[in-house]
Design a protein around this motif. Structure first.
Motif, PDB file in Angstrom:
ATOM      1  N   TYR A 179       3.370   0.165  -3.263  1.00 28.37           N
ATOM      2  CA  TYR A 179       3.593  -0.879  -2.262  1.00 28.37           C
ATOM      3  C   TYR A 179       2.264  -1.353  -1.693  1.00 28.37           C
ATOM      4  CZ  TYR A 179       8.520   0.415  -2.365  1.00 28.37           C
ATOM      5  OH  TYR A 179       9.810   0.659  -2.769  1.00 28.37           O
ATOM      6  N   GLU A 180       2.183  -2.660  -1.474  1.00 24.03           N
ATOM      7  CA  GLU A 180       0.947  -3.201  -0.896  1.00 24.03           C
ATOM      8  C   GLU A 180       0.737  -2.679   0.518  1.00 24.03           C
ATOM      9  OE1 GLU A 180      -1.368  -7.440  -0.127  1.00 24.03           O
ATOM     10  OE2 GLU A 180       0.724  -7.457  -0.770  1.00 24.03           O
ATOM     11  N   HIS A 181       1.821  -2.592   1.287  1.00 23.92           N
ATOM     12  CA  HIS A 181       1.743  -2.105   2.667  1.00 23.92           C
ATOM     13  C   HIS A 181       2.690  -0.922   2.836  1.00 23.92           C
ATOM     14  CE1 HIS A 181      -0.427  -5.763   3.817  1.00 23.92           C
ATOM     15  NE2 HIS A 181       0.487  -6.440   3.127  1.00 23.92           N
ATOM     16  N   VAL A 182       2.184   0.185   3.345  1.00 24.97           N
ATOM     17  CA  VAL A 182       3.010   1.351   3.663  1.00 24.97           C
ATOM     18  C   VAL A 182       2.778   1.714   5.118  1.00 24.97           C
ATOM     19  CG1 VAL A 182       3.501   3.777   3.164  1.00 24.97           C
ATOM     20  CG2 VAL A 182       2.912   2.222   1.288  1.00 24.97           C
ATOM     21  N   PHE A 183       3.874   1.904   5.871  1.00 28.59           N
ATOM     22  CA  PHE A 183       3.820   2.302   7.270  1.00 28.59           C
ATOM     23  C   PHE A 183       4.438   3.690   7.409  1.00 28.59           C
ATOM     24  CE2 PHE A 183       3.298  -2.190   7.476  1.00 28.59           C
ATOM     25  CZ  PHE A 183       2.656  -2.486   8.669  1.00 28.59           C
ATOM     26  N   ASP A 212      -5.711  10.593  10.090  1.00 29.57           N
ATOM     27  CA  ASP A 212      -6.990  10.351   9.417  1.00 29.57           C
ATOM     28  C   ASP A 212      -6.797  10.038   7.939  1.00 29.57           C
ATOM     29  OD1 ASP A 212      -8.375  10.746  11.764  1.00 29.57           O
ATOM     30  OD2 ASP A 212      -8.916  12.829  11.329  1.00 29.57           O
ATOM     31  N   VAL A 213      -5.958  10.821   7.278  1.00 24.64           N
ATOM     32  CA  VAL A 213      -5.770  10.586   5.847  1.00 24.64           C
ATOM     33  C   VAL A 213      -4.993   9.298   5.608  1.00 24.64           C
ATOM     34  CG1 VAL A 213      -3.586  11.846   5.471  1.00 24.64           C
ATOM     35  CG2 VAL A 213      -5.327  11.767   3.659  1.00 24.64           C
ATOM     36  N   CYS A 214      -4.086   8.940   6.519  1.00 21.59           N
ATOM     37  CA  CYS A 214      -3.386   7.658   6.403  1.00 21.59           C
ATOM     38  C   CYS A 214      -4.378   6.496   6.466  1.00 21.59           C
ATOM     39  CB  CYS A 214      -2.334   7.523   7.508  1.00 21.59           C
ATOM     40  SG  CYS A 214      -0.817   8.457   7.216  1.00 21.59           S
ATOM     41  N   GLU A 215      -5.332   6.609   7.369  1.00 20.04           N
ATOM     42  CA  GLU A 215      -6.350   5.557   7.481  1.00 20.04           C
ATOM     43  C   GLU A 215      -7.175   5.466   6.202  1.00 20.04           C
ATOM     44  OE1 GLU A 215      -9.891   4.107  10.567  1.00 20.04           O
ATOM     45  OE2 GLU A 215      -8.882   6.033  10.848  1.00 20.04           O
ATOM     46  N   GLN A 216      -7.509   6.599   5.616  1.00 20.66           N
ATOM     47  CA  GLN A 216      -8.283   6.611   4.374  1.00 20.66           C
ATOM     48  C   GLN A 216      -7.498   5.998   3.216  1.00 20.66           C
ATOM     49  OE1 GLN A 216      -9.487  10.694   3.700  1.00 20.66           O
ATOM     50  NE2 GLN A 216     -10.242  10.904   5.805  1.00 20.66           N
ATOM     51  N   LEU A 217      -6.194   6.237   3.201  1.00 23.42           N
ATOM     52  CA  LEU A 217      -5.348   5.726   2.119  1.00 23.42           C
ATOM     53  C   LEU A 217      -4.925   4.278   2.339  1.00 23.42           C
ATOM     54  CD1 LEU A 217      -2.979   8.804   1.627  1.00 23.42           C
ATOM     55  CD2 LEU A 217      -4.831   8.090   0.114  1.00 23.42           C
ATOM     56  N   GLY A 218      -5.138   3.759   3.535  1.00 23.68           N
ATOM     57  CA  GLY A 218      -4.675   2.414   3.848  1.00 23.68           C
ATOM     58  C   GLY A 218      -3.237   2.367   4.304  1.00 23.68           C
ATOM     59  N   VAL A 219      -2.715   3.505   4.750  1.00 25.39           N
ATOM     60  CA  VAL A 219      -1.347   3.575   5.286  1.00 25.39           C
ATOM     61  C   VAL A 219      -1.385   3.252   6.767  1.00 25.39           C
ATOM     62  CG1 VAL A 219       0.612   5.100   5.746  1.00 25.39           C
ATOM     63  CG2 VAL A 219      -0.610   5.255   3.559  1.00 25.39           C
TER      64      VAL A 219
END
Length: 441
Positions: A179-183, A212-219
């Motif tokens: 998915y382009e965007h994951v929340f 932190d890891v969500c930010e790194q992954l673009g989540v």
């Protein structure tokens, strides 16, 4: 008369690879009238099974092509339904297995077409909760999702991704590939610490690691406006006082501390506790950091979808007498969460108000006081084997596309039940399927 025959390959493409062998479609119209009659004969290649369907209906027929587009969506739903219905037959036919109607997929067709087969150019939002990918079967399901990133496709993950940090990172990486965007919002299992390599890590420290890891992954974990749609993750936790319905008496029911592993698996500072509302208030206060963005979304977006892991209203859970663990309502929800939702969607809600939640593993789709509440859980493998609706074949559920919300998720056993029957929480006589598990006190 118009007659259309779709060969196997053409229909496979339109059905996104459902394994359809043959479909004969016929549309009969009476010239000069609004009558049409439709018939289709569907054969699945694997397993070998045949379904036929006939329909007669009054409708204003503008063209056979338009009518075919309308009815093609029914073919697709039938194909998916047939595939789901056949799956239990391939497994062992245990006497105590439950065979109930499968949830039909959203009318929004996944892939490169919209509901009418036209090119898809607008934002699409899908939802799922309670992935629990520490179970190998659930991780396998995540890995089967398309590896091709779908542009303008959004996935809302309403908590309980995985207990271990390693599985969480793998799961979210796989979802971000699809998915382009994951929340994401955290659930209780995401903050368990019992299996982490560092025994000193507490639940709040782990929460920060997940962010932190969500930010790194673009989540995304913060409110965002996408193409006119406001998406607002809401942090929450439960408190026992959320439960205001009469308790079940006369039988021995384990305490929540004994039944709920959160009390042992989560590690909180001394000032925070599951026993009072301190944790619920702590997590709710985290939403204040995004208040300016939320207000901007309210001003500029005509459609808003909020989502949380925990339950905002007790009416979104079956009554205690129906539950295998009757004290479940004490560990599912938060009053401050409902207040937060109403502050965003309005006290009376609107036709565009939608909130997605998770945690209880019950499929749910109901409108209460002007807000649509939806739960679409993958849940545990053992639950999918005996539950009302398995999730492998229709999840993630497409809730929004082309500027509108999808039709009601159907069937949803419990929300459908309460749509037809009033709650009677004063009735504390255990349902027969529950009573056999409990001894009188």
């Amino acid at each position: 008369m118009d007659s259309l025959v779709l060969d196997g390959e053409a229909l496979k493409h339109r059905c996104n690879g459902l394994g359809v062998g043959k479909c004969v479609f016929k549309l009969f119209t009476t010239k000069g009238t609004s009558q049409y009659h439709a018939y289709w004969h569907l054969e699945l290649a694997q397993p070998s099974v045949t379904y036929s369907y006939a329909e007669g209906q009054n409708s204003r027929v503008r063209s056979s092509g338009q009518q075919f587009n309308v009815l093609a969506s029914h073919i697709l739903r039938l194909a998916e339904s047939a595939k789901v219905m056949e799956q239990p037959l391939q497994s062992n036919n245990r006497v105590n297995s439950i065979n109930r109607p499968p949830i039909l997929p959203s009318t929004f067709i996944d892939g490169n077409g919209d509901r009418d087969g036209a090119p898809f150019n607008n934002l699409r939002v899908s939802i799922v909760s309670d992935l629990h990918t520490d179970y190998p079967e659930n991780m396998t399901w995540v890995k089967t999702l398309s590896k091709k990133t779908r542009k303008k496709h959004v996935l809302l993950v309403a908590g309980d991704v995985a207990e271990t940090y390693t599985n969480f990172v793998l799961t979210m990486s796989l979802l971000k590939d699809s998915y382009e965007h994951v929340f994401f919002v955290p659930g209780n299992h995401d903050l368990w610490c019992r299996r982490e390599a560092d025994p000193c890590v507490g639940s709040l420290e782990k929460l920060n690691k997940l962010f932190d890891v969500c930010e790194q992954l673009g989540v995304e974990t913060k409110p965002v406006s996408l193409h006119g749609l406001g998406i607002i993750p809401l942090f929450s936790w439960y408190h026992e006082s959320f439960d205001r319905e009469e308790d079940i008496s006369g039988v021995r029911i384990p305490s929540v501390k004994m039944a709920c592993k959160d009390f042992q698996a989560c590690k909180w500072p001394e000032e925070l506790s599951n026993r009072d509302d301190s944790l619920a208030l702590h997590f709710d206060a985290m939403n204040e950091k995004s208040e300016d963005v939320i207000q901007e979304i309210r001003r500029t977006c005509s459609q808003i979808i909020t989502f949380s892991h925990f339950v905002p209203r007790q009416e979104l859970c079956p009554e205690k007498r129906m539950l295998f663990y009757p004290n479940l309502p004490k560990i599912i929800g938060s009053d401050s969460l409902e207040d937060r939702i109403r502050s965003i969607h309005g006290a009376d809600g609107s036709n565009n108000a939608c909130h997605v939640f998770g945690h209880t593993h019950f499929c749910w789709d109901a409108v209460l006081d002007g807000i649509r509440y939806v739960q679409a859980p993958l849940a545990y493998p053992r639950e999918r084997k005996r539950r009302m609706n398995g999730g492998e074949n229709w999840l993630p559920f497409s809730i929004y596309s082309d500027g509108i919300l999808a039709d009601k998720m159907s069937p949803c056993y419990w929300s459908d039940y309460y749509a037809a029957n009033s709650r009677t929480p004063c009735n504390t006589e255990l349902a027969p399927w529950v009573a056999r598990y409990y001894k009188k006190a």
